[in-house]
Motif scaffolding. Structure first.
Motif, PDB file in Angstrom:
ATOM      1  N   VAL A 236      32.592  24.454  21.132  1.00 34.14           N
ATOM      2  CA  VAL A 236      32.180  24.910  19.801  1.00 34.14           C
ATOM      3  C   VAL A 236      30.926  24.126  19.458  1.00 34.14           C
ATOM      4  O   VAL A 236      30.683  23.053  20.013  1.00 34.14           O
ATOM      5  CB  VAL A 236      33.270  24.652  18.726  1.00 34.14           C
TER       6      VAL A 236
ATOM      7  N   THR B 194      28.409  21.652  18.223  1.00 34.38           N
ATOM      8  CA  THR B 194      28.695  20.255  17.883  1.00 34.38           C
ATOM      9  C   THR B 194      28.401  19.953  16.423  1.00 34.38           C
ATOM     10  O   THR B 194      27.393  20.397  15.875  1.00 34.38           O
ATOM     11  CB  THR B 194      27.841  19.333  18.780  1.00 34.38           C
TER      12      THR B 194
ATOM     13  N   ASP C  61      26.299  12.753  22.685  1.00 34.54           N
ATOM     14  CA  ASP C  61      26.055  14.178  22.522  1.00 34.54           C
ATOM     15  C   ASP C  61      25.703  14.395  21.058  1.00 34.54           C
ATOM     16  O   ASP C  61      26.338  13.805  20.176  1.00 34.54           O
ATOM     17  CB  ASP C  61      27.324  14.959  22.886  1.00 34.54           C
ATOM     18  N   THR C  62      24.707  15.214  20.787  1.00 34.17           N
ATOM     19  CA  THR C  62      24.290  15.399  19.388  1.00 34.17           C
ATOM     20  C   THR C  62      24.299  16.889  19.057  1.00 34.17           C
ATOM     21  O   THR C  62      24.352  17.735  19.941  1.00 34.17           O
ATOM     22  CB  THR C  62      22.863  14.838  19.157  1.00 34.17           C
TER      23      THR C  62
ATOM     24  N   THR D 189      26.547  19.819  25.313  1.00 43.91           N
ATOM     25  CA  THR D 189      27.966  19.456  25.414  1.00 43.91           C
ATOM     26  C   THR D 189      28.534  19.893  26.760  1.00 43.91           C
ATOM     27  O   THR D 189      29.277  19.154  27.416  1.00 43.91           O
ATOM     28  CB  THR D 189      28.752  20.093  24.255  1.00 43.91           C
TER      29      THR D 189
HETATM   30 MG   LIG Z   1      27.211  20.674  21.559  1.00 43.27          MG
END
Ligand SMILES: [Mg+2]
Ligand SMILES: Nc1nc2c(ncn2[C@@H]2O[C@H](COP(=O)(O)OP(=O)(O)OP(=O)(O)O)[C@@H](O)[C@H]2O)c(=O)[nH]1
Length: 263
Positions: free
Chosen positions: A40, A42, A61-62, A25
Motif C-alpha cells: 500500500v 507508504t 523507506d519513505t 517499498t
Molecule cells: Mg512505498
C-alpha cells in the motif's frame, strides 16, 4: 521476532527517495524478505535494519506522495547514501527526482553517496523480466515503524496494480534511457559541488532493477553497503561510542494516540 528494545544502534543510514508508485517499498521487500508482495502507498516512513558483517545498516523507506514531501529532509538527515528511485516506464518520475527530491538531500552527510535506480525494468527489458531472484533469506532484518512521524488517519490506499500489460508479459515502451539517468547523475554531482573526476562513476551508480523479478536488486544494495563502509569506520573512530543503545530511552518521545504511521 528479535527483541527490538535492545536493537543495535545503526552504524549507517541509507534512504530511498522517489515519486509514489516507482517501487521503493517493493525494492526493500525484495531485498530484505526476498519477496515481491502487495504493497500500500507508504505513509510517513519506516526502516529495515540489515546486518552487514559486523555492521548494522538502517535502510529507510519513505513516502513518495506529495503530502509527505516535508518529511523527506528529516529522513535524509545524516544519510550516508540516498537511493533516488524512478520508474523506467515513467519519464515524469525521473524528472521529479531533480525537481522535488534532490533538495531534500541537503540534510544528508556531506560525503553522501547517490545511486539512481530505474525500477520496473521487467516491463521493458526481457532480460530483467526473465531474471530469477535468489530466494536466499536475508539473515538478519528488522522492520521498524518510525514513531516520529505524525500518525495520519489516512485510509491505506492500495497502489494501482502494475500496468495490466505487465500481466500479459508484453513489453512496455521504456521512457527513460540509461543515458538519461547518467546525465542526471552528472547534474546531481554538480548540484552538490562535487568534481566528477573524483566522484564514483555514473556507470557504477546508475542501476536498472526489477523488484518483481529481483533483477539487479542485490547488486544495488550490496554495492552501496560496501561503498558506505569507510564512512562507518570513520564514524566509529570519531565516536568510539558503544554500538548499542537501550531503545527505552527513545520511548520518551511522546507518541500521539491513534494509529501510528507505518509503511
Ligand atoms: Mg512505498
Ligand atoms: N512490474 C513491476 N511492478 C512493480 C515493481 N516494483 C513495484 N511494482 C508495483 O508498483 C506499485 C507501487 O509499488 P510500491 O513499492 O508500493 O511503490 P512506492 O515507491 O513504495 O510508492 P509510495 O509508497 O506511494 O511512495 C505496486 O503495484 C507494485 O506491485 C517492479 O519492479 N516491476
Amino acid at each position: 521476532m528479535p527483541d527490538v528494545s535492545k536493537m543495535k544502534k545503526p552504524d549507517v543510514k541509507l534512504v530511498l527517495l522517489g515519486d509514489m508508485n516507482v517501487g521503493k517499498t517493493s525494492l526493500l521487500h525484495r531485498y530484505m524478505e526476498r519477496k515481491f508482495k502487495e504493497t500500500v502507498s507508504t505513509v510517513g516512513g519506516a526502516f529495515f535494519l540489515k546486518q552487514w558483517g559486523p555492521y548494522n545498516i538502517s535502510i529507510w523507506d519513505t513516502a513518495g506522495r506529495e503530502q509527505f514531501h516535508g518529511l523527506g529532509s528529516m529522513y535524509c538527515r545524516g544519510a550516508a547514501a540516498v537511493i533516488l528511485t524512478y520508474d523506467v516506464t515513467n519519464w515524469q518520475s525521473l524528472a521529479e527526482l531533480e525537481e522535488r527530491f534532490l533538495s531534500l538531500t541537503d540534510t544528508a552527510n556531506h560525503d553522501c553517496i547517490f545511486a539512481i535506480v530505474g525500477n520496473k525494468a521487467d516491463l521493458t527489458d526481457s532480460k530483467a523480466q526473465l531474471s530469477q531472484a535468489s530466494d536466499k533469506p536475508s539473515e538478519d532484518q528488522t522492520e521498524c515503524e518510525d514513531e516520529r512521524t505524525e500518525p495520519q488517519e489516512l485510509p491505506a490506499c492500495p497502489t494501482p496494480p502494475a500496468s495490466p500489460t505487465s500481466l500479459s508479459g508484453v513489453m512496455l515502451h521504456k521512457q527513460v534511457a540509461h543515458e538519461d539517468a547518467i546525465a542526471l547523475y552528472g547534474r546531481i554531482l554538480r548540484y552538490k559541488g562535487l568534481d566528477e573526476k573524483s566522484s564514483l562513476p555514473a556507470e557504477k551508480m546508475c542501476f536498472e532493477t526489477s523488484a518483481k523479478t529481483g533483477y539487479n536488486v542485490d547488486a544495488l544494495f550490496e554495492t552501496l553497503f560496501d561503498l558506505v563502509l569507510p564512512s562507518i569506520l570513520r564514524k566509529r573512530n570519531e565516536n568510539q561510542e558503544s554500538p548499542t543503545v537501550d531503545l527505552e530511552d527513545y520511548r520518551g518521545v511522546n507518541r500521539k494516540k491513534g494509529k501510528s504511521a507505518c509503511c
